[in-house]
Design an enzyme around this catalytic site. Structure first.
Site, PDB file in Angstrom:
ATOM      1  N   LYS A  54      26.837  48.554  26.279  1.00  0.00           N
ATOM      2  CA  LYS A  54      27.940  49.346  25.716  1.00  0.00           C
ATOM      3  C   LYS A  54      29.208  48.514  25.593  1.00  0.00           C
ATOM      4  O   LYS A  54      29.862  48.502  24.560  1.00  0.00           O
ATOM      5  CB  LYS A  54      28.269  50.559  26.611  1.00  0.00           C
ATOM      6  CG  LYS A  54      27.120  51.505  26.847  1.00  0.00           C
ATOM      7  CD  LYS A  54      27.533  52.673  27.739  1.00  0.00           C
ATOM      8  CE  LYS A  54      27.902  52.283  29.156  1.00  0.00           C
ATOM      9  NZ  LYS A  54      26.802  51.703  29.940  1.00  0.00           N
ATOM     10  N   ARG A  73      31.026  60.584  31.055  1.00  0.00           N
ATOM     11  CA  ARG A  73      29.792  60.312  31.789  1.00  0.00           C
ATOM     12  C   ARG A  73      29.191  61.581  32.376  1.00  0.00           C
ATOM     13  O   ARG A  73      28.142  61.508  33.014  1.00  0.00           O
ATOM     14  CB  ARG A  73      30.096  59.350  32.934  1.00  0.00           C
ATOM     15  CG  ARG A  73      29.741  57.890  32.636  1.00  0.00           C
ATOM     16  CD  ARG A  73      29.985  57.097  33.898  1.00  0.00           C
ATOM     17  NE  ARG A  73      29.270  55.862  33.932  1.00  0.00           N
ATOM     18  CZ  ARG A  73      29.789  54.676  33.581  1.00  0.00           C
ATOM     19  NH1 ARG A  73      31.014  54.615  33.111  1.00  0.00           N
ATOM     20  NH2 ARG A  73      29.071  53.585  33.697  1.00  0.00           N
ATOM     21  N   ARG A  92      24.153  39.744  34.658  1.00  0.00           N
ATOM     22  CA  ARG A  92      25.504  39.951  34.099  1.00  0.00           C
ATOM     23  C   ARG A  92      26.524  39.152  34.898  1.00  0.00           C
ATOM     24  O   ARG A  92      26.542  39.164  36.122  1.00  0.00           O
ATOM     25  CB  ARG A  92      25.874  41.432  34.141  1.00  0.00           C
ATOM     26  CG  ARG A  92      27.351  41.663  33.795  1.00  0.00           C
ATOM     27  CD  ARG A  92      27.642  43.027  33.243  1.00  0.00           C
ATOM     28  NE  ARG A  92      27.404  44.112  34.179  1.00  0.00           N
ATOM     29  CZ  ARG A  92      27.543  45.393  33.851  1.00  0.00           C
ATOM     30  NH1 ARG A  92      27.897  45.750  32.625  1.00  0.00           N
ATOM     31  NH2 ARG A  92      27.318  46.328  34.747  1.00  0.00           N
ATOM     32  N   ARG A 124      29.249  41.235  39.611  1.00  0.00           N
ATOM     33  CA  ARG A 124      29.894  42.434  40.152  1.00  0.00           C
ATOM     34  C   ARG A 124      29.133  42.939  41.371  1.00  0.00           C
ATOM     35  O   ARG A 124      27.908  42.979  41.366  1.00  0.00           O
ATOM     36  CB  ARG A 124      29.920  43.532  39.086  1.00  0.00           C
ATOM     37  CG  ARG A 124      31.217  43.593  38.306  1.00  0.00           C
ATOM     38  CD  ARG A 124      31.090  44.417  37.055  1.00  0.00           C
ATOM     39  NE  ARG A 124      30.596  45.777  37.299  1.00  0.00           N
ATOM     40  CZ  ARG A 124      30.447  46.678  36.338  1.00  0.00           C
ATOM     41  NH1 ARG A 124      30.747  46.376  35.086  1.00  0.00           N
ATOM     42  NH2 ARG A 124      29.998  47.883  36.617  1.00  0.00           N
ATOM     43  N   ARG A 143      22.571  53.662  40.543  1.00  0.00           N
ATOM     44  CA  ARG A 143      23.353  53.962  39.339  1.00  0.00           C
ATOM     45  C   ARG A 143      22.465  54.482  38.208  1.00  0.00           C
ATOM     46  O   ARG A 143      22.877  55.322  37.421  1.00  0.00           O
ATOM     47  CB  ARG A 143      24.131  52.720  38.888  1.00  0.00           C
ATOM     48  CG  ARG A 143      25.294  52.423  39.820  1.00  0.00           C
ATOM     49  CD  ARG A 143      25.812  51.024  39.634  1.00  0.00           C
ATOM     50  NE  ARG A 143      26.460  50.830  38.365  1.00  0.00           N
ATOM     51  CZ  ARG A 143      26.650  49.637  37.804  1.00  0.00           C
ATOM     52  NH1 ARG A 143      26.247  48.545  38.421  1.00  0.00           N
ATOM     53  NH2 ARG A 143      27.254  49.535  36.663  1.00  0.00           N
TER      54      ARG A 143
HETATM   55  P1  ADP Z   1      28.464  50.161  33.547  1.00  0.00           P
HETATM   56  O1  ADP Z   1      28.526  48.726  33.254  1.00  0.00           O
HETATM   57  O2  ADP Z   1      27.389  50.571  34.456  1.00  0.00           O
HETATM   58  O3  ADP Z   1      28.453  51.020  32.332  1.00  0.00           O
HETATM   59  P2  ADP Z   1      31.254  50.697  34.214  1.00  0.00           P
HETATM   60  O4  ADP Z   1      31.976  49.421  34.301  1.00  0.00           O
HETATM   61  O5  ADP Z   1      31.434  51.537  33.001  1.00  0.00           O
HETATM   62  O6  ADP Z   1      29.718  50.430  34.483  1.00  0.00           O
HETATM   63  O7  ADP Z   1      31.600  51.601  35.480  1.00  0.00           O
HETATM   64  C1  ADP Z   1      31.527  51.105  36.797  1.00  0.00           C
HETATM   65  C2  ADP Z   1      31.698  52.266  37.766  1.00  0.00           C
HETATM   66  O8  ADP Z   1      32.974  52.893  37.559  1.00  0.00           O
HETATM   67  C3  ADP Z   1      30.686  53.389  37.629  1.00  0.00           C
HETATM   68  O9  ADP Z   1      29.487  53.142  38.328  1.00  0.00           O
HETATM   69  C4  ADP Z   1      31.467  54.565  38.216  1.00  0.00           C
HETATM   70  O10 ADP Z   1      31.495  54.497  39.639  1.00  0.00           O
HETATM   71  C5  ADP Z   1      32.887  54.294  37.740  1.00  0.00           C
HETATM   72  N1  ADP Z   1      33.164  54.967  36.459  1.00  0.00           N
HETATM   73  C6  ADP Z   1      33.452  54.375  35.274  1.00  0.00           C
HETATM   74  N2  ADP Z   1      33.650  55.287  34.316  1.00  0.00           N
HETATM   75  C7  ADP Z   1      33.490  56.501  34.899  1.00  0.00           C
HETATM   76  C8  ADP Z   1      33.545  57.853  34.435  1.00  0.00           C
HETATM   77  N3  ADP Z   1      33.806  58.148  33.158  1.00  0.00           N
HETATM   78  N4  ADP Z   1      33.319  58.824  35.332  1.00  0.00           N
HETATM   79  C9  ADP Z   1      33.059  58.555  36.627  1.00  0.00           C
HETATM   80  N5  ADP Z   1      32.969  57.323  37.123  1.00  0.00           N
HETATM   81  C10 ADP Z   1      33.183  56.291  36.274  1.00  0.00           C
HETATM   82  P1  ADP Z   2      27.257  48.072  29.789  1.00  0.00           P
HETATM   83  O1  ADP Z   2      28.701  48.015  29.352  1.00  0.00           O
HETATM   84  O2  ADP Z   2      26.454  49.066  29.025  1.00  0.00           O
HETATM   85  O3  ADP Z   2      27.109  48.231  31.266  1.00  0.00           O
HETATM   86  P2  ADP Z   2      27.224  45.193  29.135  1.00  0.00           P
HETATM   87  O4  ADP Z   2      27.742  45.150  27.747  1.00  0.00           O
HETATM   88  O5  ADP Z   2      28.108  44.748  30.228  1.00  0.00           O
HETATM   89  O6  ADP Z   2      26.618  46.657  29.443  1.00  0.00           O
HETATM   90  O7  ADP Z   2      25.858  44.344  29.168  1.00  0.00           O
HETATM   91  C1  ADP Z   2      25.092  44.215  30.363  1.00  0.00           C
HETATM   92  C2  ADP Z   2      24.531  42.791  30.463  1.00  0.00           C
HETATM   93  O8  ADP Z   2      23.587  42.554  29.423  1.00  0.00           O
HETATM   94  C3  ADP Z   2      25.602  41.701  30.303  1.00  0.00           C
HETATM   95  O9  ADP Z   2      25.229  40.612  31.096  1.00  0.00           O
HETATM   96  C4  ADP Z   2      25.542  41.355  28.816  1.00  0.00           C
HETATM   97  O10 ADP Z   2      25.975  40.015  28.589  1.00  0.00           O
HETATM   98  C5  ADP Z   2      24.047  41.509  28.539  1.00  0.00           C
HETATM   99  N1  ADP Z   2      23.758  41.990  27.173  1.00  0.00           N
HETATM  100  C6  ADP Z   2      24.498  42.820  26.379  1.00  0.00           C
HETATM  101  N2  ADP Z   2      23.876  43.049  25.203  1.00  0.00           N
HETATM  102  C7  ADP Z   2      22.705  42.357  25.254  1.00  0.00           C
HETATM  103  C8  ADP Z   2      21.606  42.205  24.331  1.00  0.00           C
HETATM  104  N3  ADP Z   2      21.583  42.827  23.145  1.00  0.00           N
HETATM  105  N4  ADP Z   2      20.564  41.441  24.721  1.00  0.00           N
HETATM  106  C9  ADP Z   2      20.564  40.839  25.944  1.00  0.00           C
HETATM  107  N5  ADP Z   2      21.554  40.941  26.851  1.00  0.00           N
HETATM  108  C10 ADP Z   2      22.626  41.688  26.521  1.00  0.00           C
END
Ligand code: ADP
Ligand code: ADP
Ligand code: ZN
Length: 214
Positions: free
Chosen positions: A13, A88, A127, A160, A171
């Site tokens: 995302k 979420r 990541r 992270r 998660r």
């Molecule tokens: P991911 O890479 O898994 O999508 P994020 O960076 O978006 O993770 O979020 C990391 C953490 O921050 C989540 O596991 C949650 O604890 C918290 N968080 C982020 N956005 C939200 C939300 N909209 N509602 C509740 N918790 C959130």
């Molecule tokens: P989210 O925001 O949904 O948690 P991220 O964008 O941080 O996810 O991506 C999660 C991990 O996967 C990161 O290490 C990113 O560099 C990698 N990644 C993202 N898109 C792709 C893809 N299309 N193929 C392989 N790895 C990817």
């Protein structure tokens, strides 16, 4: 264009949201990034959020909703924005819709980036995030030129704390229970679009842009 990114943790995302924000020149609003910035700056919000994030749980809705609603009402969001990691939960989606309805606005697209659970642990363990500029890489799929160093700003990369496999499984469960119901929510509102997130990051991007252009 007002866009929501949906998908499991690690689906890509954030990666796609950043590319879309550059292309359409609209803000990328990541609630995870907002919380991490608050933790880094030692704010009260950061301290509260951290206890949930460390356990792989969602931060309570009341700590998230007002923050996002205030943010999307700011001037730089007038042409649109990309929400990454929000909503979420169903109550978060309802509170966003209610706030947008008040200003005669609504979400145009909810983009679901589909990646099966079995790919997620690999995505997360590989990541790496930049401590300074927030850029995200993957040790195997999206490597940096120099290992452990950000291509964009030259600072160190970290794994992270909540991307360690024990927390990732938690998660994922939280995602299935609390976030996945949003797919049906946005389908009913006719704003859901889906892309195959297992493809290469540029292919995923092209697929999203093609759908948004329609
Ligand atoms: P991911 O890479 O898994 O999508 P994020 O960076 O978006 O993770 O979020 C990391 C953490 O921050 C989540 O596991 C949650 O604890 C918290 N968080 C982020 N956005 C939200 C939300 N909209 N509602 C509740 N918790 C959130
Ligand atoms: P989210 O925001 O949904 O948690 P991220 O964008 O941080 O996810 O991506 C999660 C991990 O996967 C990161 O290490 C990113 O560099 C990698 N990644 C993202 N898109 C792709 C893809 N299309 N193929 C392989 N790895 C990817
Ligand atoms: Zn950087």
């Amino acid at each position: 264009m007002k866009i929501i990114m949906l998908g499991a943790p690690g689906a890509g995302k954030g990666t796609q949201a950043k590319m879309l924000a550059d292309k359409f020149e609209i803000p990328h609003i990541s609630t995870g990034d907002i919380f991490r910035a608050n933790i880094k700056n030692g704010t009260e919000l950061g301290q509260k959020a951290k206890t949930y994030m460390d356990q792989g749980l969602l931060v309570p809705d009341e700590l998230v909703c007002d923050l996002v609603v205030d943010r999307v009402k700011q001037d730089d969001c007038s042409k649109g924005y990309i929400l990454d990691g929000f909503p979420r939960t169903i109550p978060q989606a309802e509170s966003l819709d209610a706030a947008l309805a008040e200003i005669d606005s609504k979400i145009d697209f909810a983009v679901n980036v589909e990646v099966p659970d079995e790919n997620i642990v690999n995505r997360m363990s590989g990541r790496r995030a930049c401590v300074a500029c927030g850029a995200t890489y993957h040790t195997v799929h999206i490597p940096t030129k120099v290992e452990g160093i950000c291509d964009r700003c030259g600072k160190d990369l970290i794994l992270r704390e909540d991307d360690k496999p024990e927390t990732v499984t938690k998660r994922l469960n939280v995602y299935h229970e609390q976030t996945q119901p949003l797919i049906e929510y946005y389908t009913k509102k006719d704003s859901l679009v889906e892309v195959d997130g297992t493809k290469d990051m540029n292919e995923v991007f092209d697929a999203i842009v093609e759908i948004l252009g329609k």
